[in-house]
Design an enzyme around this catalytic site. Structure first.
Site, PDB file in Angstrom:
ATOM      1  N   SER A  14      -9.747   2.276   2.661  1.00 49.20           N
ATOM      2  CA  SER A  14      -8.847   2.928   1.741  1.00 49.20           C
ATOM      3  C   SER A  14      -7.927   1.991   0.969  1.00 49.20           C
ATOM      4  CB  SER A  14      -7.993   3.932   2.515  1.00 49.20           C
ATOM      5  OG  SER A  14      -7.150   3.271   3.451  1.00 49.20           O
ATOM      6  N   LYS A  74       0.846  -1.202   0.000  1.00 49.02           N
ATOM      7  CA  LYS A  74       0.000   0.000   0.000  1.00 49.02           C
ATOM      8  C   LYS A  74       0.876   1.244   0.000  1.00 49.02           C
ATOM      9  CE  LYS A  74      -3.957   1.993   2.492  1.00 49.02           C
ATOM     10  NZ  LYS A  74      -4.787   1.918   3.716  1.00 49.02           N
ATOM     11  N   SER A  99      -9.911  -0.054   6.859  1.00 48.62           N
ATOM     12  CA  SER A  99      -9.288   0.054   5.530  1.00 48.62           C
ATOM     13  C   SER A  99      -8.579  -1.199   5.041  1.00 48.62           C
ATOM     14  CB  SER A  99      -8.300   1.219   5.505  1.00 48.62           C
ATOM     15  OG  SER A  99      -8.992   2.442   5.492  1.00 48.62           O
TER      16      SER A  99
END
Lengths: 499, 98
Positions: free
Chosen positions: A154, A79, A178
């Protein structure tokens, strides 16, 4: 035959047995990214040369007989909120476009130490604020199950990379869901470890008392293998827990829940939950009963205030954390014409560098912390946090783990909630209490909702530093469901044509 | 709960050092209103006898030995700087010209 559809554990075995090399495996995944990522947009940056160099290095070490860790040579998607030395790290924001960190986050250092091959950086809502990746400054990620739908957020990029077989492993971060919500809506597995279990050093901060990095994969065992690589005490993070990492790999392999008490949280199912989500959740409970677990109902009456408290605490901490983006030491600088003052340049830079949701949360946090409103908003939210912790204590006195659907609905359409922040925030209703209390939780797939054919997530919550319990229950449930279906959930995902 | 005015949002934007256009301020005032209505429920249960929690871990003053360790070179530390001069961050003027 090892290929991109194999699990990380299978890839690990094949690499050890010498039936495939890390370079071959890495190339297979890079080829898949080239083929499908124009449709999915899981990656913001593909680091082909570094990935292949890492793979060659692992292959050479293996050939020379060095003892390697279990995941050495297996590819991973990272990420884009974690610093990796020399590799673009944007957090999905224009503010950090082109920034290359001069150091590695602890998570990245541990991955490199273990020989895990980092393929590139994945898309996310800007500074991890969002539930759909639509807040990324670089355009949304698409859900591989249905490209018109959100991949969650996210960490939608990491979850979509797993579901589209671009990577067998990924790293996410979870402040209010997330990791788990993207896992739920893409039919993958995501784990938010106990707060403090994985170092936050080099994780660009959103809400420091809630943020936690964790492992993502397509199976419970693969997440456990990755968990053991990234977890552990770190002197560089003052909130790191100085205690042994729970034996999560052994727990994931136990496949036994006899005698365990599983608490169904009354407040996290029922009204507001899609019928197919509840149906698959209840069917999964039946499997756990068949496997020997005892189901008890528990009540957490203050959970109804968790979402409200979260949307005060997280923006408050964000308004402080994001003050660092001041255009002075790194990142974007706008309007520096030699005449403008530092403050004017700061104002213009933050106007242009931040997207709408980030601005909304900074302003909300500034309001909640401002004099005259502090007690009513931020102070009250902190008290709710105490009440949530008490609810969990009472619930864990009656049950070993707690369960709920991960999300109230399956993946919604891209664009559906873009300008309706309150509706968007409701996605996180079942995941947020976990972060507020600092405990661990996992989402794993429990079927496709009959009404829309989209994945449903099953959430397992375990007490702080007892992360092994959620892996034990998750591993058992996964085995029971795969046995019942005669296949994995992801074997039903539509094949991406590639273009 | 009284609504939040455009002037209040403009004040918050100044505190947060974010330039905002008139239309941004109008839009944000409306949205903040609906968010504040949604989050106001925290006040219902926040009784005086409940202590606040700021952090999930009961930690205070975590320290380490003060020993010299390798750190970033000035070149590395400046590698992301928007502007630099003589091994330093170059920033726009902080004081007025007068």
């Amino acid at each position: 035959m090892t290929n991109i559809h194999s699990t990380a554990a299978q890839m690990s075995d094949a690499l050890s047995a010498g039936t495939i090399t890390s370079v071959e495996l890495t190339e297979q995944h890079l080829d898949q990214i080239t083929k499908v990522d124009k449709q999915v947009h899981a990656f913001l940056h593909v680091d082909r040369e570094n990935a292949l160099a890492q793979a060659r290095d692992v292959d050479a070490k293996r050939k020379s007989g060095q003892k390697l860790s279990a995941l050495a040579g297996v590819p991973l998607a990272l990420k884009d909120v974690l610093a990796q030395k020399g590799v673009p790290t944007t957090c999905g924001s224009k503010m950090l476009e082109g920034w290359r960190p001069p150091y590695d986050s602890t998570v990245v250092a541990k991955l490199k130490q273990a020989g895990v091959v980092i393929l590139g950086k994945t898309n996310m809502d800007e500074f991890a604020m969002g539930s759909s990746t639509e807040n990324s400054a670089y355009g949304p990620t698409h859900n591989p199950w249905d490209l018109t739908r959100i991949p969650g957020g996210s960490g939608g990029g990491s979850a979509a990379a797993l579901a589209s077989f671009e990577a067998p492993l990924a790293i996410g971060t979870d402040t209010g869901g997330s990791i788990r919500q993207p896992a739920a809506v893409t039919g993958t597995v995501g784990v938010k470890p106990t707060y403090g279990a994985v170092s936050r050093y080099g994780l660009v901060a959103f809400s420091s008392s809630l943020d936690q990095a964790g492992p993502c994969a397509r199976t419970v065992l693969d997440t456990a293998l990755l968990h053991e690589v990234i977890a552990g005490y770190d002197q560089m993070d003052s909130t790191s827990i100085n205690a042994p990492v729970p034996q999560v790999v052994a727990a994931a392999k136990k496949l036994d829940v006899k005698g365990l008490k599983i608490g169904v949280v009354k407040e996290l199912s029922g009204q507001g939950y899609q019928s197919g989500v509840l149906q698959r959740f209840n069917e999964a409970l039946d499997e756990l009963v068949k496997a020997g677990a005892e189901i008890v109902e528990v009540s957490c009456p203050n959970f109804e205030y968790a979402l409200a408290a979260y949307y005060l605490i997280a923006p408050s901490e964000a308004s402080s954390n994001l003050a660092r983006f001041d255009s002075m030491r790194y990142g974007l600088r706008v309007g520096d014409d030699g005449k403008a003052s530092a403050e004017e340049v700061m104002n213009l830079t933050r106007h242009e560098g931040f997207g709408a949701e980030v601005k909304r949360r900074i302003i909300l946090g500034t309001y909640a912390l401002s004099s005259g409103y502090y007690d009513a908003y931020y102070g009250s939210a902190q008290k709710v946090r105490t009440l949530l912790i008490r609810d969990y204590q009472a619930a864990f006195a009656k049950a070993d783990v707690l369960v709920s659907p991960t999300c109230p609905t399956t993946a919604f359409k891209l664009g559906e909630n873009v300008d309706n922040p309150v509706a968007m925030y409701l996605n996180d209703i079942a995941t947020i209490p976990v972060n507020m209390a600092g405990i661990g939780a996992m989402s794993l797939p429990c079927g496709l909702a009959p009404e829309d054919g989209l994945p449903v997530g099953f959430q397992i919550m375990s007490p702080a530093m007892k992360d092994d319990l959620m892996y034990q229950v998750g591993g058992t449930l996964e085995a029971a469901l795969v046995n019942k279906w005669g296949k994995t959930l992801l074997s039903d995902i539509p094949v991406l044509a590639g273009k | 709960m009284a609504g939040i005015s455009r002037d209040e949002v403009a004040h918050l934007a100044r505190l947060a050092r974010i330039e905002m256009s008139d239309s941004e301020l109008d839009h944000l005032a409306t949205q903040l209103d609906s968010i504040l209505v949604a989050v106001a429920s925290v006040q219902e249960v926040a009784q005086a006898d409940v202590s606040p929690t700021s952090h999930p871990l009961p930690l205070t003053n975590v320290t380490r030995e003060d020993v010299v360790r390798p750190s970033l070179s000035s070149e590395e530390a400046l590698s992301g700087a928007p502007a630099q001069v003589e091994d330093r961050f170059k920033v726009p003027q902080i004081l007025g010209e007068e």
